[in-house]
Design a protein around this motif. Structure first.
Motif, PDB file in Angstrom:
ATOM      1  N   ALA A 130       1.112  -1.244  -0.104  1.00 60.23           N
ATOM      2  CA  ALA A 130       0.051   0.277  -0.005  1.00 60.23           C
ATOM      3  C   ALA A 130       0.705   1.202  -0.006  1.00 60.23           C
ATOM      4  N   PRO A 131       0.547   2.316  -0.901  1.00 57.95           N
ATOM      5  CA  PRO A 131       1.449   3.260  -1.038  1.00 57.95           C
ATOM      6  C   PRO A 131       1.663   4.234   0.204  1.00 57.95           C
ATOM      7  N   ASN A 132       0.793   4.541   0.937  1.00 59.67           N
ATOM      8  CA  ASN A 132       0.996   5.321   1.913  1.00 59.67           C
ATOM      9  C   ASN A 132       1.941   4.940   3.346  1.00 59.67           C
ATOM     10  N   PRO A 133       1.443   3.437   3.648  1.00 57.92           N
ATOM     11  CA  PRO A 133       2.645   2.937   4.469  1.00 57.92           C
ATOM     12  C   PRO A 133       3.813   2.793   3.879  1.00 57.92           C
ATOM     13  N   ILE A 145      -5.464  -4.617   3.720  1.00 56.82           N
ATOM     14  CA  ILE A 145      -6.505  -3.989   3.368  1.00 56.82           C
ATOM     15  C   ILE A 145      -7.552  -4.440   2.426  1.00 56.82           C
ATOM     16  N   ASN A 157      -8.490  -3.715   7.775  1.00 56.84           N
ATOM     17  CA  ASN A 157      -8.655  -2.473   8.479  1.00 56.84           C
ATOM     18  C   ASN A 157      -9.877  -2.120   8.826  1.00 56.84           C
ATOM     19  N   GLY A 187     -10.008   3.599  10.333  1.00 54.14           N
ATOM     20  CA  GLY A 187      -9.724   2.364   9.423  1.00 54.14           C
ATOM     21  C   GLY A 187      -8.739   2.389   8.529  1.00 54.14           C
ATOM     22  N   VAL A 188      -7.860   3.393   8.337  1.00 50.57           N
ATOM     23  CA  VAL A 188      -6.969   3.739   7.639  1.00 50.57           C
ATOM     24  C   VAL A 188      -5.592   3.271   7.943  1.00 50.57           C
ATOM     25  N   LEU A 189      -4.688   3.382   7.128  1.00 52.81           N
ATOM     26  CA  LEU A 189      -3.041   2.897   7.297  1.00 52.81           C
ATOM     27  C   LEU A 189      -2.333   3.729   6.531  1.00 52.81           C
ATOM     28  N   PRO A 190      -0.988   4.364   7.145  1.00 52.07           N
ATOM     29  CA  PRO A 190      -0.517   3.865   8.217  1.00 52.07           C
ATOM     30  C   PRO A 190      -0.999   4.389   9.438  1.00 52.07           C
ATOM     31  N   THR A 231       0.311   9.774   7.159  1.00 49.62           N
ATOM     32  CA  THR A 231       1.728   9.597   6.960  1.00 49.62           C
ATOM     33  C   THR A 231       2.563  10.921   7.271  1.00 49.62           C
ATOM     34  N   PHE A 245      -1.863  11.686  -6.029  1.00 54.04           N
ATOM     35  CA  PHE A 245      -1.980  10.614  -5.132  1.00 54.04           C
ATOM     36  C   PHE A 245      -3.930  10.417  -5.270  1.00 54.04           C
ATOM     37  N   ARG A 279     -10.129   3.388  -7.144  1.00 51.85           N
ATOM     38  CA  ARG A 279     -11.108   2.771  -6.269  1.00 51.85           C
ATOM     39  C   ARG A 279     -12.470   2.976  -6.858  1.00 51.85           C
ATOM     40  N   PHE A 313     -13.212  -2.811  -4.516  1.00 49.16           N
ATOM     41  CA  PHE A 313     -13.596  -1.466  -3.738  1.00 49.16           C
ATOM     42  C   PHE A 313     -14.958  -0.961  -3.884  1.00 49.16           C
ATOM     43  N   ARG A 321     -16.350   1.059  -1.491  1.00 48.83           N
ATOM     44  CA  ARG A 321     -15.273   1.376  -0.702  1.00 48.83           C
ATOM     45  C   ARG A 321     -14.476   2.335  -1.363  1.00 48.83           C
ATOM     46  N   PRO A 336     -10.988   5.727   1.083  1.00 53.34           N
ATOM     47  CA  PRO A 336     -10.621   4.889   1.941  1.00 53.34           C
ATOM     48  C   PRO A 336     -11.252   4.718   3.491  1.00 53.34           C
TER      49      PRO A 336
END
Ligand SMILES: N[C@@H](CCC(=O)N[C@@H](CS)C(=O)NCC(=O)O)C(=O)O
Length: 209
Positions: free
Chosen positions: A9-12, A33, A38, A50-53, A66, A105, A113, A119, A122, A125
């Motif tokens: 996943a790009p943000n993590p 995800i 999540n 419910g989002v990462l990171p 992030t 982004f 999505r 998705f 969804r 995110p």
């Protein structure tokens, strides 16, 4: 301290690359995800969005977003500086971060999505249950290509996004453009400044983090 993370996943990935550049090694917990982990109660009890990171400090404090996580580590481990050294570079890095997130982004995420059945409901995110709008996918591709072109012009006169120092702006652009390529928005062959810069940043050991 723990980082809730998902390889792929790009943000993590932005956080992992940042930590690798700083030489910081912390515990990482994978949250899938694609399998919807999540959105299950275990993770929502840590991050209700419910989002990462997400970063959990030893005192229990939860930090998401992030850039906020990376800023925390910029303060605790200032060297090498990745958010700039002086007023001018700090401001320019901030400017690029906002441009990359809003103009590359977000439209890339719109493409993925709003076109992929994984998705369905969804399209935003996290815990939003938002239905897809297929037209956002076409618009997203056009916006990403316009951003590529702008960045290519900028890189004609600059080694990295902001001058001669690798920074969080480069990390964010690298992770975002790699994400866009994965989604199917390739960098056009004539954008040679952008392609050369991508080779340079992707050849740093941190890019594999
Ligand atoms: N602005 C947030 C965005 C976080 C975000 O959207 N992360 C994605 C992974 S790259 C996510 O958690 N997606 C959850 C989902 O798809 O439900 C940040 O920079 O941390």
């Amino acid at each position: 301290m723990k980082l809730f993370d998902m390889t792929g996943a790009p943000n993590p990935r932005r956080v992992r690359v940042f930590l690798a550049e700083k030489g910081i090694d912390i515990e990482k917990v994978q949250v899938d995800i694609m399998e919807g982990e999540n959105l299950q109660s275990d993770y929502l009890s840590i991050n209700p969005r419910g989002v990462l990171p997400t970063l959990q400090l030893d005192d229990g404090t939860i930090i998401d977003e992030t850039t906020a996580i990376c800023r925390y580590f910029e303060e605790t481990t200032p060297s090498p500086a990745l958010y700039g050294q002086d007023a001018k570079s700090k401001a320019l890095i901030e400017s690029w971060l906002r441009q990359i997130e809003s103009d590359c982004f977000t439209p890339t995420a719109d493409v993925l999505r709003n076109s992929n059945s994984v998705f369905e409901n969804r399209s935003i995110p996290g815990t939003n249950n938002t239905p897809q709008i297929p037209a956002l996918s076409d618009r997203g591709t056009d916006r990403v290509l316009a951003f590529y072109s702008r960045l290519n012009k900028h890189l004609a006169n600059s080694q990295f996004l902001v001058g001669n120092a690798f920074s969080m702006a480069d990390i964010t652009a690298m992770c975002t453009i790699d994400f866009a390529e994965y989604v199917g928005i390739a960098v056009p062959a004539d954008l040679s400044n952008l392609s050369k810069w991508r080779e340079k940043v992707n050849s740093r050991p941190s890019a594999q983090a």
